[in-house]
Design an enzyme around this catalytic site. Sequence first.
Site, mmCIF file in Angstrom:
data_model
loop_
_atom_site.group_PDB
_atom_site.id
_atom_site.type_symbol
_atom_site.label_atom_id
_atom_site.label_comp_id
_atom_site.label_asym_id
_atom_site.label_seq_id
_atom_site.Cartn_x
_atom_site.Cartn_y
_atom_site.Cartn_z
ATOM 1 N N GLN A 151 14.297 -44.548 46.363
ATOM 2 C CA GLN A 151 13.823 -43.520 45.433
ATOM 3 C C GLN A 151 14.725 -43.415 44.221
ATOM 4 O O GLN A 151 14.273 -43.166 43.104
ATOM 5 C CB GLN A 151 13.817 -42.162 46.117
ATOM 6 N N ALA A 183 9.298 -38.121 42.259
ATOM 7 C CA ALA A 183 10.276 -37.222 42.870
ATOM 8 C C ALA A 183 11.690 -37.749 42.647
ATOM 9 O O ALA A 183 11.922 -38.951 42.602
ATOM 10 C CB ALA A 183 10.006 -37.107 44.362
ATOM 11 N N SER A 188 11.387 -36.488 48.032
ATOM 12 C CA SER A 188 10.075 -37.079 48.291
ATOM 13 C C SER A 188 9.730 -36.987 49.771
ATOM 14 O O SER A 188 10.552 -37.297 50.637
ATOM 15 C CB SER A 188 10.073 -38.549 47.877
ATOM 16 N N HIS A 190 7.969 -38.979 51.211
ATOM 17 C CA HIS A 190 7.967 -40.360 51.729
ATOM 18 C C HIS A 190 9.254 -40.683 52.486
ATOM 19 O O HIS A 190 9.282 -41.587 53.308
ATOM 20 C CB HIS A 190 7.767 -41.356 50.588
ATOM 21 N N ASP A 197 0.746 -43.143 51.371
ATOM 22 C CA ASP A 197 -0.256 -43.196 50.314
ATOM 23 C C ASP A 197 -1.335 -44.147 50.804
ATOM 24 O O ASP A 197 -1.034 -45.267 51.227
ATOM 25 C CB ASP A 197 0.339 -43.735 49.008
ATOM 26 N N GLU A 242 -3.121 -35.639 43.923
ATOM 27 C CA GLU A 242 -2.871 -36.922 44.576
ATOM 28 C C GLU A 242 -3.700 -37.024 45.864
ATOM 29 O O GLU A 242 -3.180 -36.784 46.957
ATOM 30 C CB GLU A 242 -1.376 -37.084 44.903
ATOM 31 N N HIS A 245 -2.114 -39.086 48.846
ATOM 32 C CA HIS A 245 -0.803 -38.797 49.445
ATOM 33 C C HIS A 245 -0.965 -37.878 50.669
ATOM 34 O O HIS A 245 -1.211 -36.686 50.531
ATOM 35 C CB HIS A 245 0.091 -38.158 48.375
#
Length: 250
Positions: A151, A183, A188, A190, A197, A242, A245
């Site tokens: 990230q 982010a 995030s 993630h 995603d 989104e 997501h």
Amino acid sequence: MNKVFSNKPIWIAGIVMGLIGLILVLTYWFYFRDSFIVKNSDDNIDAKLTITPTVSETATSIPSITQIIVTIPPKADMYNTADFINFPISKQQSIGEFAPNDLIILPSLYSTKTIRVSNLIKDDLIKLIDAAKTDGITLKVVSGYRSFGEQKVLFNNYVSNERKSNSSLSEAELEAKANTYSAKPGHSEHQLGTTVDISSSEVNYQLISDENAKYAKWLEENASKYNFTISFEKNNPEYIYEPWHLRWRG
Ligand SMILES: [Zn+2]
């Protein structure tokens, strides 16, 4: 003179014992010298010591050996992913250097590339994609786990892209701009390993913020049946809409 000569066996014995002692000391050093040298440990790499020969820029001095200390961030601890299923993460709330302890690689049938996710979500994720297929929608995971380090690279790239087209802005302003769509590291979902995603063949597996896309509608209607929520709904305060997501909520 006579007396010294008569003590000859004693000083010869002294020299022999001295030599034996020296050999013992040298042997000990040869075999155990490694334990005198401080080494890096894989379990606790706070700093890496590299010895690099450097040549002076002016080339007038003799090349010297210089010690350079390279600082490496402390290795992130592994956390129990299950304890963080509903951990609040936002632009304000960071998860620090969290790293999940149960990552697996998704079967290639369900993803567009090599993607890691938490083992916790695998079954629901596969069920969701299979169910969409039954309804005539081909879905694949296009992004999964993203580490703190990944990230950081991603966010810094976005900031430098912004700098190219907005050279008059300050660093903080550039970061704020990039933060509208990406982010900051540690912010995030993630990073949890439980967020993916998902996109569709309908939009060529691109991330399209279009509520009328068939795949977006299908996910709106069905994601919750498989314990997923769409984190960034229409008009959310954090990011653009989104529909792709999805965060697993157990
Ligand atoms: Zn995402």
